[in-house]
Design a protein around this motif. Sequence first.
Motif, PDB file in Angstrom:
ATOM      1  N   LEU A   1      68.713  27.589 -19.227  1.00 56.12           N
ATOM      2  CA  LEU A   1      69.264  27.168 -17.951  1.00 56.12           C
ATOM      3  C   LEU A   1      68.986  25.682 -17.751  1.00 56.12           C
ATOM      4  O   LEU A   1      67.831  25.254 -17.738  1.00 56.12           O
ATOM      5  CB  LEU A   1      68.651  27.968 -16.806  1.00 56.12           C
ATOM      6  CG  LEU A   1      69.098  27.592 -15.398  1.00 56.12           C
ATOM      7  CD1 LEU A   1      70.607  27.771 -15.233  1.00 56.12           C
ATOM      8  CD2 LEU A   1      68.345  28.416 -14.359  1.00 56.12           C
ATOM      9  N   LEU A   2      70.038  24.901 -17.637  1.00 56.91           N
ATOM     10  CA  LEU A   2      69.938  23.460 -17.451  1.00 56.91           C
ATOM     11  C   LEU A   2      70.459  23.112 -16.057  1.00 56.91           C
ATOM     12  O   LEU A   2      71.628  23.322 -15.757  1.00 56.91           O
ATOM     13  CB  LEU A   2      70.757  22.723 -18.518  1.00 56.91           C
ATOM     14  CG  LEU A   2      70.388  23.039 -19.974  1.00 56.91           C
ATOM     15  CD1 LEU A   2      71.371  22.375 -20.932  1.00 56.91           C
ATOM     16  CD2 LEU A   2      68.960  22.601 -20.282  1.00 56.91           C
ATOM     17  N   MET A   3      69.585  22.587 -15.223  1.00 59.86           N
ATOM     18  CA  MET A   3      69.955  22.266 -13.848  1.00 59.86           C
ATOM     19  C   MET A   3      70.477  20.843 -13.757  1.00 59.86           C
ATOM     20  O   MET A   3      69.902  19.906 -14.314  1.00 59.86           O
ATOM     21  CB  MET A   3      68.755  22.425 -12.916  1.00 59.86           C
ATOM     22  CG  MET A   3      69.100  22.285 -11.435  1.00 59.86           C
ATOM     23  SD  MET A   3      67.704  22.666 -10.361  1.00 59.86           S
ATOM     24  CE  MET A   3      66.698  21.195 -10.626  1.00 59.86           C
ATOM     25  N   ASN A   4      71.585  20.686 -13.047  1.00 58.80           N
ATOM     26  CA  ASN A   4      72.186  19.372 -12.823  1.00 58.80           C
ATOM     27  C   ASN A   4      71.393  18.669 -11.734  1.00 58.80           C
ATOM     28  O   ASN A   4      71.249  19.170 -10.619  1.00 58.80           O
ATOM     29  CB  ASN A   4      73.648  19.562 -12.408  1.00 58.80           C
ATOM     30  CG  ASN A   4      74.442  18.279 -12.427  1.00 58.80           C
ATOM     31  OD1 ASN A   4      73.923  17.197 -12.169  1.00 58.80           O
ATOM     32  ND2 ASN A   4      75.731  18.397 -12.730  1.00 58.80           N
ATOM     33  N   ASN A   5      70.878  17.486 -12.049  1.00 59.42           N
ATOM     34  CA  ASN A   5      70.079  16.727 -11.082  1.00 59.42           C
ATOM     35  C   ASN A   5      70.924  16.052 -10.013  1.00 59.42           C
ATOM     36  O   ASN A   5      70.384  15.475  -9.072  1.00 59.42           O
ATOM     37  CB  ASN A   5      69.259  15.651 -11.804  1.00 59.42           C
ATOM     38  CG  ASN A   5      67.953  16.193 -12.352  1.00 59.42           C
ATOM     39  OD1 ASN A   5      67.505  17.264 -11.942  1.00 59.42           O
ATOM     40  ND2 ASN A   5      67.354  15.469 -13.271  1.00 59.42           N
ATOM     41  N   GLY A   6      72.239  16.078 -10.169  1.00 59.78           N
ATOM     42  CA  GLY A   6      73.111  15.431  -9.210  1.00 59.78           C
ATOM     43  C   GLY A   6      73.485  14.018  -9.580  1.00 59.78           C
ATOM     44  O   GLY A   6      74.327  13.396  -8.936  1.00 59.78           O
ATOM     45  N   ASP A   7      72.860  13.509 -10.647  1.00 62.63           N
ATOM     46  CA  ASP A   7      73.157  12.161 -11.123  1.00 62.63           C
ATOM     47  C   ASP A   7      73.800  12.199 -12.501  1.00 62.63           C
ATOM     48  O   ASP A   7      73.823  11.212 -13.222  1.00 62.63           O
ATOM     49  CB  ASP A   7      71.884  11.322 -11.173  1.00 62.63           C
ATOM     50  CG  ASP A   7      70.792  11.940 -12.057  1.00 62.63           C
ATOM     51  OD1 ASP A   7      71.033  13.035 -12.607  1.00 62.63           O
ATOM     52  OD2 ASP A   7      69.710  11.337 -12.183  1.00 62.63           O
ATOM     53  N   GLY A   8      74.329  13.371 -12.871  1.00 60.36           N
ATOM     54  CA  GLY A   8      74.956  13.510 -14.183  1.00 60.36           C
ATOM     55  C   GLY A   8      73.977  13.839 -15.284  1.00 60.36           C
ATOM     56  O   GLY A   8      74.372  13.919 -16.450  1.00 60.36           O
ATOM     57  N   LYS A   9      72.709  14.063 -14.944  1.00 59.26           N
ATOM     58  CA  LYS A   9      71.694  14.403 -15.937  1.00 59.26           C
ATOM     59  C   LYS A   9      71.231  15.841 -15.713  1.00 59.26           C
ATOM     60  O   LYS A   9      71.243  16.354 -14.587  1.00 59.26           O
ATOM     61  CB  LYS A   9      70.504  13.452 -15.825  1.00 59.26           C
ATOM     62  CG  LYS A   9      70.840  11.976 -16.006  1.00 59.26           C
ATOM     63  CD  LYS A   9      71.297  11.676 -17.421  1.00 59.26           C
ATOM     64  CE  LYS A   9      71.658  10.190 -17.591  1.00 59.26           C
ATOM     65  NZ  LYS A   9      70.515   9.306 -17.433  1.00 59.26           N
ATOM     66  N   PHE A  10      70.809  16.478 -16.799  1.00 61.03           N
ATOM     67  CA  PHE A  10      70.386  17.872 -16.749  1.00 61.03           C
ATOM     68  C   PHE A  10      68.926  17.996 -17.163  1.00 61.03           C
ATOM     69  O   PHE A  10      68.437  17.262 -18.024  1.00 61.03           O
ATOM     70  CB  PHE A  10      71.248  18.731 -17.685  1.00 61.03           C
ATOM     71  CG  PHE A  10      72.684  18.827 -17.264  1.00 61.03           C
ATOM     72  CD1 PHE A  10      73.108  19.860 -16.458  1.00 61.03           C
ATOM     73  CD2 PHE A  10      73.604  17.872 -17.669  1.00 61.03           C
ATOM     74  CE1 PHE A  10      74.428  19.964 -16.057  1.00 61.03           C
ATOM     75  CE2 PHE A  10      74.934  17.954 -17.283  1.00 61.03           C
ATOM     76  CZ  PHE A  10      75.349  19.006 -16.470  1.00 61.03           C
TER      77      PHE A  10
END
Length: 570
Positions: free
Chosen positions: A416-425
Motif C-alpha cells: 500500500l503506497l499512500m499519496n502524500n498529495g505532492d505527487g510522491k508516495f
Amino acid sequence: MSVSTVQIEKKNPVRYLRIARYAVMLLAFLCSTSITAPAGAGIIFSDVTRQTGIKFKHTDGSSGHFYIMETVSAGLALFDYDNDGNIDIYFLNGAALKGTKFNVTPKNALYRNQGNWKFVDVTQESGLGDTGFGLGVAVGDYDNDGDPDIYLNNYGPNVLYRNNGNGTFTDVTELAGVDNGSKVGAGTCFLDMDKDGDLDLYVSNYIEFSHEAHSIRMADGVKAYLGPLHYPPTSDNLYRNNGDGTFTDVSSESGISQHFGTGMGIICSDYDNDGDTDIYVGNDAMRNFLFENDGTGKFEENALVAGVAYDLHGDEQGSMGVEAGDYDNDGLFDLYVTSYQREFATLYRNQGDSLFEDISRSTGAGKETFIGVTWGVGLVDFDNDGDRDIFVASGHNSRNIGLIDDSSTYYQSNVLLMNNGDGKFVNVSQMSGDGMKVKLSSRGAAFDDLDNDGDVDVVILNSRREPTVLRNDSESKGHWLQIRLKGVKTNKGGIGARVKIVAGDLILIDEVHSGRGYQSHYGDRLHFGLGKRERVDRIEVKWIGGSVDVLTNVPIDKFLTITEGTGTAQ
C-alpha cells in the motif's frame, strides 16, 4: 514473468553479478526517494474475510505437470449484478488440466452482497458456475437492456453470459460468436470503439500453448515452470458489436492482429483526450502495446513513441496488471503497470501530447515492488483526501521458488503506497492494519465500496487459497462523492464516459472502465475523495458519443446516478 530470469545455477559467477546489479539498482532507488512515512498512515484495512461467509477457494488445476497457465489464474469482478445498490463479488476459478482429476468439479462463484458484510453464494441459481479455466473477466451491458452482462476470457473457449434481469444468466456465447477459439486468455475489456452506442469487445491472448511444446524445466534440481518466451507470442482479438446480439471479429481490419505479444492485464482509456477510447496492453516479458483509436475503431500501435513500451532504462518487463488514473490531478490519465520480481512496478506520468514518462523511482511509486511479483493494482483514493493512492497485490508464481532462490518466497505481503498529495508516495503497508499483514500468493485485486459507507474496500483473489476481503476502516480525511452513469443514446453503463468534478480548488477526473487491473473488473461506480471541501461546484460528464451534461452545486457524501441528457442526478 519467467522464473528463468532468476533461476541461475549456483556457483555460477553470472548469478552473483546479476544479484549485485539488482542490489545496486535497489540501493540507488532507495537513495533517490527521500520520502518518509508520516507518524500515522491514515489508511487502515481490516481483514474481514471470515465474517463474510465466503467459502470460495481457488484452484489452479495443477497436479505436478507445471503448465504455465497454472501460474496466471485468475481475476475477479466486483459489480452489482441484481441492481439492488450493493456490490457483489464474482470469483474466477481454474479447472482440471491434463493429468488432473477432481472429485468435485471446480467452478466460478458468485456471492450476493446482503449488506453488513454478509455474502451468500448464489452461483447455482444465477447460472454463473462456469467450469472453464478462468483467467480474465469484464462486465458490461452489451445488449443495452439495462443490466450487466459478463464475459470470461478462459484457457479454452471463452464464455459470454447475458443477464436475464431476474438474477439469472444465460450462456449466449454461440449466438454472439465470441468463444474466441481455444486459446490461453488474459485480460479483456468492453469498450465502444466506434462511438455507435453499443459495446465492442477486446480479448487479450497470452501465448500459443501446445502440449507438444510443453516441458518441465529444472533449476538447481528443482522442477520449475517454463516462461512465456518459451512459447510463440500471439495476437489479440477485437469484436465489433453488430447491435443485434452478435459480434463480428474485426481484429484484422482494425489493425490489432498485426501485433504479436504476450498479453496480460489491459485497460481501455482515452489517454490522449481526443474523445475516443484507446487500448493499453501489458505484455509479459515483451514490450507493451498502446493502441491509439482514430475514432472509427481503427488502431495504430504507438507505445514506443509514447514512452510506455519499456521502462525507464528501455527494458521490457514482466507486465502483469494495468491501471489508469490521474494520480497528480493534472487532468490527464496516467498508467501504472505491475511486474515481475526484481523489476519495479512502473508509474507512467502522462505529460500530454501523447507522451509519458517513467517516474516510478522519483515518486516512490515503485517502492517495495522490486522484491516481489506484483499482479492486481488499483489507483484509488482510500482516505478521501483528494488524491489517489496505490494498492498492489503480490505473490510469486512458482510454489518452489524458495528452493531455487533463497531471497524470495511464494507467499508475499501486499503493498500500500499512500499519496502524500505532492505527487510522491510513501509505503504505509506496515502501519495500515491487520489486512495488510496477510501473506498469500495474490493475483487479481478489485476495489469498490462494499458496505456503502463512503470509502473503498478491497477484495483479492489468492492462488490456490481462499480470497482476502479487506474493509476500509481508515480515519477518513474528508468528504466524498460516488457517481454511477446511465447512458441513453450511448451504452447503458456509461462505459468510456469521462467525469470531471470541480470542488473549490480541487479538480478531479475519472472514467468508466470495463475490465482493468490484473484480468479483473471493478469501479462501475466512480469514487471521488473531496478532502475538507463541503460542496461540489460543478460536475461535467462527457459521454462517449460526444454529448455533455453539466450539473452545478451538487451535494456531497452521496451516491448519485446521472442519466445522459437530463442534466440532473438522483
